[in-house]
Design a protein around this motif. Sequence first.
Motif, PDB file in Angstrom:
ATOM      1  N   GLY A  64      16.933  58.490  46.660  1.00  0.00           N
ATOM      2  CA  GLY A  64      17.676  58.246  45.420  1.00  0.00           C
ATOM      3  C   GLY A  64      19.098  57.784  45.679  1.00  0.00           C
ATOM      4  N   ARG A  65      19.577  57.945  46.904  1.00  0.00           N
ATOM      5  CA  ARG A  65      20.963  57.557  47.205  1.00  0.00           C
ATOM      6  C   ARG A  65      21.058  56.276  48.039  1.00  0.00           C
ATOM      7  NH1 ARG A  65      20.898  63.088  48.432  1.00  0.00           N
ATOM      8  NH2 ARG A  65      21.050  62.620  50.658  1.00  0.00           N
ATOM      9  N   ILE A  66      19.901  55.679  48.371  1.00  0.00           N
ATOM     10  CA  ILE A  66      19.923  54.438  49.178  1.00  0.00           C
ATOM     11  C   ILE A  66      20.492  53.307  48.315  1.00  0.00           C
ATOM     12  CG2 ILE A  66      18.465  52.703  50.371  1.00  0.00           C
ATOM     13  CD1 ILE A  66      18.522  55.345  51.915  1.00  0.00           C
ATOM     14  N   ARG A  67      21.550  52.654  48.812  1.00  0.00           N
ATOM     15  CA  ARG A  67      22.180  51.616  47.992  1.00  0.00           C
ATOM     16  C   ARG A  67      21.765  50.194  48.393  1.00  0.00           C
ATOM     17  NH1 ARG A  67      28.367  53.140  47.895  1.00  0.00           N
ATOM     18  NH2 ARG A  67      27.823  54.560  49.588  1.00  0.00           N
ATOM     19  N   ALA A  68      21.073  50.065  49.530  1.00  0.00           N
ATOM     20  CA  ALA A  68      20.637  48.726  49.970  1.00  0.00           C
ATOM     21  C   ALA A  68      19.701  48.130  48.929  1.00  0.00           C
ATOM     22  CB  ALA A  68      19.915  48.849  51.302  1.00  0.00           C
ATOM     23  N   ARG A  69      19.737  46.829  48.752  1.00  0.00           N
ATOM     24  CA  ARG A  69      18.844  46.165  47.803  1.00  0.00           C
ATOM     25  C   ARG A  69      17.468  45.914  48.432  1.00  0.00           C
ATOM     26  NH1 ARG A  69      19.148  48.000  44.260  1.00  0.00           N
ATOM     27  NH2 ARG A  69      17.759  46.477  43.317  1.00  0.00           N
ATOM     28  N   ILE A  70      17.484  45.728  49.768  1.00  0.00           N
ATOM     29  CA  ILE A  70      16.220  45.481  50.481  1.00  0.00           C
ATOM     30  C   ILE A  70      16.104  46.490  51.622  1.00  0.00           C
ATOM     31  CG2 ILE A  70      14.987  43.831  51.971  1.00  0.00           C
ATOM     32  CD1 ILE A  70      16.502  41.587  50.501  1.00  0.00           C
ATOM     33  N   VAL A  71      14.957  47.143  51.746  1.00  0.00           N
ATOM     34  CA  VAL A  71      14.694  47.957  52.935  1.00  0.00           C
ATOM     35  C   VAL A  71      13.705  47.154  53.788  1.00  0.00           C
ATOM     36  CG1 VAL A  71      13.711  50.102  53.835  1.00  0.00           C
ATOM     37  CG2 VAL A  71      15.132  50.162  51.769  1.00  0.00           C
ATOM     38  N   ALA A  72      14.182  46.715  54.929  1.00  0.00           N
ATOM     39  CA  ALA A  72      13.365  45.886  55.818  1.00  0.00           C
ATOM     40  C   ALA A  72      12.848  46.776  56.941  1.00  0.00           C
ATOM     41  CB  ALA A  72      14.203  44.732  56.364  1.00  0.00           C
ATOM     42  N   GLU A  73      11.574  47.184  56.837  1.00  0.00           N
ATOM     43  CA  GLU A  73      11.040  48.206  57.738  1.00  0.00           C
ATOM     44  C   GLU A  73      10.662  47.646  59.113  1.00  0.00           C
ATOM     45  OE1 GLU A  73       9.173  51.433  54.598  1.00  0.00           O
ATOM     46  OE2 GLU A  73       7.815  50.005  55.534  1.00  0.00           O
ATOM     47  N   LYS A  76      24.880  37.725  54.068  1.00  0.00           N
ATOM     48  CA  LYS A  76      24.362  39.016  53.598  1.00  0.00           C
ATOM     49  C   LYS A  76      24.803  40.117  54.584  1.00  0.00           C
ATOM     50  CE  LYS A  76      22.010  37.499  50.043  1.00  0.00           C
ATOM     51  NZ  LYS A  76      22.694  36.212  49.965  1.00  0.00           N
ATOM     52  N   THR A  77      24.924  41.339  54.073  1.00  0.00           N
ATOM     53  CA  THR A  77      25.325  42.443  54.945  1.00  0.00           C
ATOM     54  C   THR A  77      24.095  43.295  55.290  1.00  0.00           C
ATOM     55  OG1 THR A  77      25.822  43.788  52.997  1.00  0.00           O
ATOM     56  CG2 THR A  77      27.669  42.617  54.008  1.00  0.00           C
ATOM     57  N   ALA A  78      24.105  43.837  56.514  1.00  0.00           N
ATOM     58  CA  ALA A  78      22.960  44.655  56.940  1.00  0.00           C
ATOM     59  C   ALA A  78      23.423  45.878  57.713  1.00  0.00           C
ATOM     60  CB  ALA A  78      22.012  43.825  57.794  1.00  0.00           C
ATOM     61  N   ILE A  79      22.638  46.952  57.589  1.00  0.00           N
ATOM     62  CA  ILE A  79      22.837  48.164  58.390  1.00  0.00           C
ATOM     63  C   ILE A  79      21.569  48.340  59.227  1.00  0.00           C
ATOM     64  CG2 ILE A  79      23.044  50.688  58.303  1.00  0.00           C
ATOM     65  CD1 ILE A  79      24.648  50.367  55.723  1.00  0.00           C
ATOM     66  N   VAL A  80      21.764  48.591  60.523  1.00  0.00           N
ATOM     67  CA  VAL A  80      20.607  48.733  61.417  1.00  0.00           C
ATOM     68  C   VAL A  80      20.572  50.141  61.984  1.00  0.00           C
ATOM     69  CG1 VAL A  80      19.483  47.836  63.494  1.00  0.00           C
ATOM     70  CG2 VAL A  80      20.799  46.293  62.039  1.00  0.00           C
ATOM     71  N   GLN A  81      19.440  50.798  61.878  1.00  0.00           N
ATOM     72  CA  GLN A  81      19.278  52.116  62.491  1.00  0.00           C
ATOM     73  C   GLN A  81      18.432  51.975  63.756  1.00  0.00           C
ATOM     74  OE1 GLN A  81      16.442  54.893  60.925  1.00  0.00           O
ATOM     75  NE2 GLN A  81      17.801  56.624  61.218  1.00  0.00           N
ATOM     76  N   GLY A  82      19.037  52.272  64.912  1.00  0.00           N
ATOM     77  CA  GLY A  82      18.317  52.178  66.183  1.00  0.00           C
ATOM     78  C   GLY A  82      18.570  50.837  66.848  1.00  0.00           C
ATOM     79  N   LEU A  83      19.315  50.859  67.959  1.00  0.00           N
ATOM     80  CA  LEU A  83      19.598  49.593  68.650  1.00  0.00           C
ATOM     81  C   LEU A  83      18.762  49.532  69.937  1.00  0.00           C
ATOM     82  CD1 LEU A  83      21.463  47.384  67.581  1.00  0.00           C
ATOM     83  CD2 LEU A  83      23.157  48.058  69.269  1.00  0.00           C
ATOM     84  N   LEU A  85      18.887  47.079  54.503  1.00  0.00           N
ATOM     85  CA  LEU A  85      18.856  48.232  55.405  1.00  0.00           C
ATOM     86  C   LEU A  85      17.674  48.040  56.349  1.00  0.00           C
ATOM     87  CD1 LEU A  85      19.716  51.109  56.270  1.00  0.00           C
ATOM     88  CD2 LEU A  85      18.256  51.993  54.446  1.00  0.00           C
ATOM     89  N   ILE A  86      17.961  48.066  57.665  1.00  0.00           N
ATOM     90  CA  ILE A  86      16.888  47.825  58.642  1.00  0.00           C
ATOM     91  C   ILE A  86      16.666  49.074  59.489  1.00  0.00           C
ATOM     92  CG2 ILE A  86      16.062  46.307  60.504  1.00  0.00           C
ATOM     93  CD1 ILE A  86      17.993  44.162  59.535  1.00  0.00           C
ATOM     94  N   PRO A  87      15.777  49.986  59.054  1.00  0.00           N
ATOM     95  CA  PRO A  87      15.456  51.110  59.916  1.00  0.00           C
ATOM     96  C   PRO A  87      14.624  50.605  61.092  1.00  0.00           C
ATOM     97  CG  PRO A  87      14.307  51.276  57.787  1.00  0.00           C
ATOM     98  CD  PRO A  87      15.008  49.964  57.800  1.00  0.00           C
TER      99      PRO A  87
END
Length: 471
Positions: free
Chosen positions: A320-329, A225-232, A305-307
């Motif tokens: 409305g423009r978020i394309r991730a299928r899962i937002v993992a908070e 699966k692919t993920a984007i992480v905001q904040g390292l 998407l992992i904020p």
Amino acid sequence: MGVNKDSSFLEGVNRMLDQAAETLDLPPGLAGQIKACNAVYQVSFSVGFRGGYQIFRGWCALHSTHRLPTKGGMRYSPSVNQEEVEALAALMTYKCALVNVPFGGSKTGLCIDPRDYDAHQLERITRRFARELAQKGFISPSTNVPAPDMGTSSREMAWIADTYRNLFPHDVNAIACVTGKPPTQSGITGRTEATGRGVQYGLREFFRYPEDVKKAGLEGGLNGKTAIVQGLGKVGYHAAKFLQAEDGVRIVAIIEHDGAVLSENGLCVEAVKDYIQEKGGLAGYPDAKFIKEGNAVLEAECDILIPAALGGQITSENAGRIRARIVAEAANGPTTYEANEILKERGTVIIPDVYLNAGGVIVSYFEWIRNISHIRFGRMGRRFEENKGLLTIEAIEATTGQAVPEKIREQLIYGAQEIDLVRSGLDDSMRLAYEEIRELHSERENVTDLRTAAFAVAIEKIARAHLEMGV
Ligand code: NAD
């Protein structure tokens, strides 16, 4: 009202609570009692540096004292304010109830940009802040126990513990006044990684249920699966590192304070972290595309998407423009109330903060127990377990006449160390909480998403405590 006319963080948390409370059959007024913040202490104090004095302002909110002590992070950030601290404290109450940590919720915040000060100055500011809080009873092992959050770490917790111990030298449990301390200062192994580890365990649990994965429009496990992480930071780094190394997740973008880096083939989390540590930001990172407008990358294509940085990142403007299928908070409050509604409408699955980032408070609970029992987990049983393993091997070999294979032998004679017990306890807590959320979600037709289900599980437990105690 906050940015984009969305509800503020506190309004959002309260509306989410109301939404969940409506699905339950509570006595009139009880939801209001659960929502109310019990006490907020605001403090201003000055610290003298060479060349003059500086005034600092901080808050400590004790949201619910239905269980004591209360527990919550200590945040150092220039945007901290009373409302944010109250919202975060409320979330902590619901989080603790959800994951069966017997604490109330709290939050402490200091309005400061830690990057503007050197370590020596930060130590003086932190010790002074701790004294102010402790003298008013807003820090103590039995009333309120802070832990690291944004802008603080084990270093600040060690300073606070030492300050508290000096103020109250006869308190045998003084060291339990904060958690997230360095292991050499009575901290617990695995606390620094705990919130990120919990994010990994929470995602693993979600992917154990094909029906849930299907609702997100995905199939299969985490691998690939692919993920984007905001904040390292502490949370984002550990979550991304473990998901990449142990679950085969491809981290296709990382967003930091100065921009974002993207790579279709996947970024090496460790290398990006080292680069940030050396250069102070992502700009110039080799072998990846750099985008200065980092937040635009929240909208890039990915499965998860992992904020893991600030609150209020997904709003009615960009939801409305978020394309991730899962937002993992992984962060607290990354999605506003309005954005939450838009994402739900669009079929995006949100694994909510109140569940997903609970790893920190779960392991903090273990640290607090370790501190008040004055013994490291595993100290009594480890060698005993090892000896039992050896005896089992001897018995098997004597009966079968065959040698036990080396790998199984090693596993059988391994006595659990503290880190193994911490991870096992964390995994168990995350799994059980997800099962409770799922069960309620599937039983109640009027509960249509994981956040409402998570809040409802928490409210039911807190309501029961209030009713049994007599409100
Ligand atoms: P941290 O200070 O260690 O890391 C935050 C990271 O976010 C830093 O790397 C910072 O550079 C980055 N950042 C700042 N502004 C940014 C921006 N505009 N865009 C992208 N990145 C930005 O903080 P942390 O402890 O990792 O906490 C992160 C979030 O997780 C917070 O919402 C916090 O409340 C939540 N949380 C933390 C814990 C914990 O145990 N530390 C537990 C539960 C929840």
